[in-house]
Design a protein around this motif. Sequence first.
Motif, PDB file in Angstrom:
ATOM      1  N   ASN A 113       0.981  -1.220   0.080  1.00 19.56           N
ATOM      2  CA  ASN A 113      -0.052   0.092  -0.128  1.00 19.56           C
ATOM      3  C   ASN A 113       1.004   1.135  -0.139  1.00 19.56           C
ATOM      4  OD1 ASN A 113      -1.802   2.148   0.528  1.00 19.56           O
ATOM      5  ND2 ASN A 113      -3.141   1.064   1.872  1.00 19.56           N
ATOM      6  N   GLU A 114       0.880   2.067  -0.913  1.00 24.20           N
ATOM      7  CA  GLU A 114       1.726   3.070  -1.177  1.00 24.20           C
ATOM      8  C   GLU A 114       1.631   4.225  -0.245  1.00 24.20           C
ATOM      9  OE1 GLU A 114       0.732   5.882  -4.459  1.00 24.20           O
ATOM     10  OE2 GLU A 114      -0.706   4.607  -4.999  1.00 24.20           O
ATOM     11  N   ASN A 115       0.281   4.054   0.563  1.00 20.68           N
ATOM     12  CA  ASN A 115       0.338   5.100   1.795  1.00 20.68           C
ATOM     13  C   ASN A 115       1.051   4.713   2.855  1.00 20.68           C
ATOM     14  OD1 ASN A 115      -1.600   6.697   0.380  1.00 20.68           O
ATOM     15  ND2 ASN A 115      -3.457   5.339   0.663  1.00 20.68           N
ATOM     16  N   ASP A 116       1.299   3.572   3.063  1.00 21.64           N
ATOM     17  CA  ASP A 116       2.080   2.948   4.027  1.00 21.64           C
ATOM     18  C   ASP A 116       3.774   3.294   3.972  1.00 21.64           C
ATOM     19  OD1 ASP A 116      -0.187   2.112   5.539  1.00 21.64           O
ATOM     20  OD2 ASP A 116       0.013  -0.032   4.435  1.00 21.64           O
ATOM     21  N   ILE A 117       4.031   3.715   2.866  1.00 25.67           N
ATOM     22  CA  ILE A 117       5.524   4.177   2.447  1.00 25.67           C
ATOM     23  C   ILE A 117       5.956   5.626   2.448  1.00 25.67           C
ATOM     24  CG2 ILE A 117       7.217   3.806   0.486  1.00 25.67           C
ATOM     25  CD1 ILE A 117       5.903   1.163   1.451  1.00 25.67           C
ATOM     26  N   VAL A 118       6.882   5.470   3.038  1.00 27.37           N
ATOM     27  CA  VAL A 118       7.852   6.910   3.188  1.00 27.37           C
ATOM     28  C   VAL A 118       9.201   6.459   2.613  1.00 27.37           C
ATOM     29  CG1 VAL A 118       8.392   6.716   5.635  1.00 27.37           C
ATOM     30  CG2 VAL A 118       8.485   8.917   4.372  1.00 27.37           C
ATOM     31  N   LYS A 123      20.631   8.072   6.781  1.00 29.81           N
ATOM     32  CA  LYS A 123      20.792   8.719   7.819  1.00 29.81           C
ATOM     33  C   LYS A 123      19.600   9.034   8.715  1.00 29.81           C
ATOM     34  CE  LYS A 123      20.238  13.373   5.252  1.00 29.81           C
ATOM     35  NZ  LYS A 123      19.066  13.682   6.117  1.00 29.81           N
ATOM     36  N   ASP A 124      18.363   8.909   7.980  1.00 23.18           N
ATOM     37  CA  ASP A 124      17.134   9.122   8.734  1.00 23.18           C
ATOM     38  C   ASP A 124      16.545   7.885   9.407  1.00 23.18           C
ATOM     39  OD1 ASP A 124      16.893  11.746   7.699  1.00 23.18           O
ATOM     40  OD2 ASP A 124      16.020  10.830   5.801  1.00 23.18           O
ATOM     41  N   PHE A 125      16.955   6.591   8.966  1.00 24.70           N
ATOM     42  CA  PHE A 125      16.518   5.454   9.737  1.00 24.70           C
ATOM     43  C   PHE A 125      17.776   4.776  10.095  1.00 24.70           C
ATOM     44  CE2 PHE A 125      16.743   4.260   5.224  1.00 24.70           C
ATOM     45  CZ  PHE A 125      17.527   2.990   5.300  1.00 24.70           C
ATOM     46  N   MET A 126      18.892   5.114  10.241  1.00 25.60           N
ATOM     47  CA  MET A 126      19.928   4.137  10.605  1.00 25.60           C
ATOM     48  C   MET A 126      20.888   5.489  11.385  1.00 25.60           C
ATOM     49  SD  MET A 126      21.805   1.965   7.691  1.00 25.60           S
ATOM     50  CE  MET A 126      21.010   0.452   7.250  1.00 25.60           C
ATOM     51  N   GLY A 127      20.880   6.436  11.124  1.00 27.08           N
ATOM     52  CA  GLY A 127      21.675   7.322  11.836  1.00 27.08           C
ATOM     53  C   GLY A 127      23.113   7.406  11.114  1.00 27.08           C
ATOM     54  N   GLU A 128      24.041   6.685  12.158  1.00 27.12           N
ATOM     55  CA  GLU A 128      25.454   6.810  11.530  1.00 27.12           C
ATOM     56  C   GLU A 128      25.547   5.301  10.503  1.00 27.12           C
ATOM     57  OE1 GLU A 128      28.165   8.612  11.627  1.00 27.12           O
ATOM     58  OE2 GLU A 128      27.218   9.862  12.836  1.00 27.12           O
ATOM     59  N   PHE A 129      26.086   5.319   9.445  1.00 23.95           N
ATOM     60  CA  PHE A 129      25.949   3.984   8.671  1.00 23.95           C
ATOM     61  C   PHE A 129      27.294   4.035   7.751  1.00 23.95           C
ATOM     62  CE2 PHE A 129      24.058   7.505   6.160  1.00 23.95           C
ATOM     63  CZ  PHE A 129      24.461   7.376   4.898  1.00 23.95           C
ATOM     64  N   CYS A 201      10.349   2.771   2.946  1.00 25.78           N
ATOM     65  CA  CYS A 201      10.541   2.317   4.207  1.00 25.78           C
ATOM     66  C   CYS A 201       8.831   2.556   4.939  1.00 25.78           C
ATOM     67  CB  CYS A 201      11.334   3.457   5.205  1.00 25.78           C
ATOM     68  SG  CYS A 201      12.930   3.462   4.972  1.00 25.78           S
ATOM     69  N   ASP A 202       8.663   1.673   6.162  1.00 24.53           N
ATOM     70  CA  ASP A 202       7.327   1.655   6.566  1.00 24.53           C
ATOM     71  C   ASP A 202       7.200   2.901   7.265  1.00 24.53           C
ATOM     72  OD1 ASP A 202       5.530   1.262   8.943  1.00 24.53           O
ATOM     73  OD2 ASP A 202       5.387  -0.724   7.931  1.00 24.53           O
ATOM     74  N   ARG A 203       6.149   3.683   6.946  1.00 28.35           N
ATOM     75  CA  ARG A 203       5.846   4.979   7.619  1.00 28.35           C
ATOM     76  C   ARG A 203       5.671   4.929   9.016  1.00 28.35           C
ATOM     77  NH1 ARG A 203       4.166   9.624   4.985  1.00 28.35           N
ATOM     78  NH2 ARG A 203       3.646   8.249   3.113  1.00 28.35           N
ATOM     79  N   LYS A 204       5.422   3.818   9.938  1.00 26.24           N
ATOM     80  CA  LYS A 204       5.023   3.860  11.208  1.00 26.24           C
ATOM     81  C   LYS A 204       6.565   3.461  11.937  1.00 26.24           C
ATOM     82  CE  LYS A 204       0.357   1.990  11.008  1.00 26.24           C
ATOM     83  NZ  LYS A 204      -0.453   0.854  11.409  1.00 26.24           N
ATOM     84  N   THR A 205       7.359   2.705  11.288  1.00 26.25           N
ATOM     85  CA  THR A 205       8.453   2.121  11.833  1.00 26.25           C
ATOM     86  C   THR A 205       9.771   2.891  11.469  1.00 26.25           C
ATOM     87  OG1 THR A 205       8.818   0.237  10.328  1.00 26.25           O
ATOM     88  CG2 THR A 205       7.390   0.062  12.594  1.00 26.25           C
ATOM     89  N   ASN A 206       9.605   3.570  10.336  1.00 28.71           N
ATOM     90  CA  ASN A 206      10.837   4.230   9.610  1.00 28.71           C
ATOM     91  C   ASN A 206      11.975   3.237   9.105  1.00 28.71           C
ATOM     92  OD1 ASN A 206       9.693   6.732   9.576  1.00 28.71           O
ATOM     93  ND2 ASN A 206      10.800   7.347  10.969  1.00 28.71           N
TER      94      ASN A 206
END
Length: 461
Positions: A113-118, A123-129, A201-206
């Motif tokens: 569902n594209e509405n569940d996607i971001v 850097k937004d979902f891992m931080g340092e990588f 990514c999952d919009r709820k969990t990033n």
Amino acid sequence: LLLYQTQITEKAIEDLIQLDDFKNLQLIFSQTQIIVRAINFNNFKNISNNELNYSAKRINKYFLDQKPNNVADFHDDLFPADRRSLFGLDSNGEPIDQNKSRREEAEADFRINENDIVWLRPKDFMGEFALFEGDIEFDDIRQGSIGNCYFMASISALTETPNIIAEIFRQHDVNPNGYYEICLKLDGEWQVVIVDDYIPCDRKTNKPIFANPKGHEIWALLLEKAWAKVNRGYINTVAGNASEVIECMTNFPYNWNVIENSDSEELWNKIVYASNNKYVMTTSIPQRKGAKERGLVEGHQYSLIAGKEYNGLRLLKVRNPWGSMKYTGKWSDKDPDWNDDLKEAFGYAKTYDGEGEFFISWDDFKYFFVDVDVCEIDDNICMKQVQVKSTDWSNGPQCHQIVLFEKSKVTITLYKPYYRFVKSLPTDWTVTQQLFLARCEDHETQSYCDYIGATDGQNDC
């Protein structure tokens, strides 16, 4: 080429091996001389030298003729971070793949569902990588919410030879612009595939919804995205064969073995030989009675790690790319027949540690699994490519001469366009390809011997 000099810089070495017409790169250092034997780097080769991805950097053809654009906050216009890349749509919102049956099959298995996607950057979902964090290992990734187990199984298998993965990345460090270049062999031709680092990514969990990195490295995410791009959409990566992926990432010959059509002893010997030579192997399970009860997944692809015989016992080590679904059949971790002697002989340690690996007997393997596909990894390889244009076919067979200066192992493959990369083609497009090889005894009289031939309609010949 001999240079007698007390000191020479790495820059000078780099300049020397730009030469295009020599063969077999070797750098031999001593205090007073350097011997350089270089190779034609126009084609990508798996070789080892002081720069792992040296050859990848010299590929000059870009997928879809896209122009390099390493700018700040790079956005890939050809594979944008929106629904078009998820669902394989063109700029008008129409499916790029017009094959109706193929599209319906993909849509049935692509429950996104594209509405569940971001779309987020690492850097937004891992931080340092990092692009690569430590060793390249099979447990670096897990399959996500997409039916691309064949892709994950192939990547998992390739991590047994990690330099293959490292070599196809044109850079090994994080690019702050989010711009990356990955080399894939498409229809037999090495091309540079450009990707940005915007990940669905999952919009709820990033968290990424497809490939899930175990640590803080992004190579698997980018590789999956490059595969989605050449397939013209994540949806078009649903279902496939591991061989399709491995052939796109290596130069090595591939052979397919259907278990029920193979001599059991001959196939076992092939597996053992492949294990001893660290070849890449994959396998798959069709619909099989009793598979689910033993923790096996029907319609699923696995990595085949090795086969070994000890005191008459034949076991195979297999890996599920999900990294889960614990195997409960004979020779599972709770089997009472495991003893210290067998555990040491077969390498039991760290097998049942939750990463999807397990042992299975040869007889059970032959029942549950349907095939064994082998990619013959070889460090000593030189690749030459010749493109045969369709306009040449009307003039009769294409004739090419190969000259060997010493006894050598040679593999000749004829590639044809494939529906994954040419969406106008049907899935079962068959063009009968034929290869005929003979040894020339005398050029003047055109006399030949040692004839051998091959033909194939569905696969590469």
